[in-house]
Design a protein around this motif. Structure first.
Motif, PDB file in Angstrom:
ATOM      1  N   UNK A  52       0.819  -1.209   0.000  1.00 39.84           N
ATOM      2  CA  UNK A  52       0.000   0.000   0.000  1.00 39.84           C
ATOM      3  C   UNK A  52       0.856   1.263   0.000  1.00 39.84           C
ATOM      4  N   UNK A  53       2.037   1.200   0.588  1.00 44.95           N
ATOM      5  CA  UNK A  53       2.916   2.374   0.645  1.00 44.95           C
ATOM      6  C   UNK A  53       3.724   2.561  -0.635  1.00 44.95           C
ATOM      7  N   UNK A  54       4.090   1.469  -1.296  1.00 41.49           N
ATOM      8  CA  UNK A  54       4.971   1.569  -2.456  1.00 41.49           C
ATOM      9  C   UNK A  54       4.245   1.789  -3.777  1.00 41.49           C
ATOM     10  N   UNK A  55       3.014   1.331  -3.879  1.00 39.79           N
ATOM     11  CA  UNK A  55       2.279   1.466  -5.143  1.00 39.79           C
ATOM     12  C   UNK A  55       2.122   2.922  -5.581  1.00 39.79           C
ATOM     13  N   UNK A  56       1.802   3.862  -4.684  1.00 46.00           N
ATOM     14  CA  UNK A  56       1.719   5.263  -5.132  1.00 46.00           C
ATOM     15  C   UNK A  56       3.038   5.770  -5.710  1.00 46.00           C
ATOM     16  N   UNK A  57       4.139   5.320  -5.162  1.00 44.00           N
ATOM     17  CA  UNK A  57       5.457   5.723  -5.676  1.00 44.00           C
ATOM     18  C   UNK A  57       5.639   5.193  -7.091  1.00 44.00           C
ATOM     19  N   UNK A  58       5.298   3.940  -7.299  1.00 45.72           N
ATOM     20  CA  UNK A  58       5.420   3.352  -8.633  1.00 45.72           C
ATOM     21  C   UNK A  58       4.539   4.036  -9.655  1.00 45.72           C
ATOM     22  N   UNK A  59       3.326   4.370  -9.254  1.00 47.75           N
ATOM     23  CA  UNK A  59       2.419   5.057 -10.176  1.00 47.75           C
ATOM     24  C   UNK A  59       2.915   6.459 -10.510  1.00 47.75           C
ATOM     25  N   UNK A  60       3.375   7.187  -9.505  1.00 52.63           N
ATOM     26  CA  UNK A  60       3.774   8.581  -9.749  1.00 52.63           C
ATOM     27  C   UNK A  60       5.090   8.695 -10.503  1.00 52.63           C
ATOM     28  N   UNK A  61       5.942   7.678 -10.417  1.00 54.65           N
ATOM     29  CA  UNK A  61       7.235   7.738 -11.108  1.00 54.65           C
ATOM     30  C   UNK A  61       7.235   7.019 -12.446  1.00 54.65           C
ATOM     31  N   UNK A  62       6.157   6.310 -12.744  1.00 59.48           N
ATOM     32  CA  UNK A  62       6.108   5.552 -13.991  1.00 59.48           C
ATOM     33  C   UNK A  62       6.902   4.259 -13.915  1.00 59.48           C
ATOM     34  N   UNK A  63       7.197   3.820 -12.722  1.00 60.53           N
ATOM     35  CA  UNK A  63       7.991   2.605 -12.516  1.00 60.53           C
ATOM     36  C   UNK A  63       7.184   1.543 -11.773  1.00 60.53           C
ATOM     37  N   UNK A  64       5.912   1.433 -12.078  1.00 60.18           N
ATOM     38  CA  UNK A  64       5.058   0.508 -11.364  1.00 60.18           C
ATOM     39  C   UNK A  64       5.553  -0.930 -11.501  1.00 60.18           C
ATOM     40  N   UNK A  65       6.055  -1.294 -12.671  1.00 60.57           N
ATOM     41  CA  UNK A  65       6.562  -2.652 -12.863  1.00 60.57           C
ATOM     42  C   UNK A  65       7.722  -2.954 -11.919  1.00 60.57           C
ATOM     43  N   UNK A  66       8.634  -2.002 -11.782  1.00 56.17           N
ATOM     44  CA  UNK A  66       9.792  -2.186 -10.904  1.00 56.17           C
ATOM     45  C   UNK A  66       9.344  -2.274  -9.447  1.00 56.17           C
ATOM     46  N   UNK A  67       8.447  -1.388  -9.058  1.00 54.94           N
ATOM     47  CA  UNK A  67       7.960  -1.363  -7.676  1.00 54.94           C
ATOM     48  C   UNK A  67       7.240  -2.669  -7.340  1.00 54.94           C
TER      49      UNK A  67
END
Length: 82
Positions: free
Chosen positions: A59-74
């Protein structure tokens, strides 16, 4: 698996369909997530609103992945830690 699919170029909605078909245990949650994204929502919004039990790290990391365009990496990193 989601991170791998996205990393290979599969779009989010088709990737969610694969997860639904492959892991019936997660099908209800993935169906809800699919519906929310199809209506213009985000994964982050879904995880904030859902009653399903997802790990706090996810729940904490998904917003980071979405906002940076790195959802696959996250998503792949979350898999490594859980």
């Amino acid at each position: 698996m989601m991170g791998t699919l996205l990393g290979c170029g599969v779009s989010l909605l088709p990737a969610l369909e694969v997860i639904q078909d492959t892991f019936p245990k997660y099908s209800p949650a993935m169906h809800e997530l699919y519906s929310q994204i199809e209506r213009g929502g985000s994964m982050n919004g879904y995880f904030k609103e859902t009653s399903h039990n997802f790990h706090p790290l996810a729940k904490a990391m998904i917003p980071v992945g979405e906002s940076t365009g790195c959802l696959d990496v996250v998503l792949s990193k979350i898999k490594d830690y859980l």
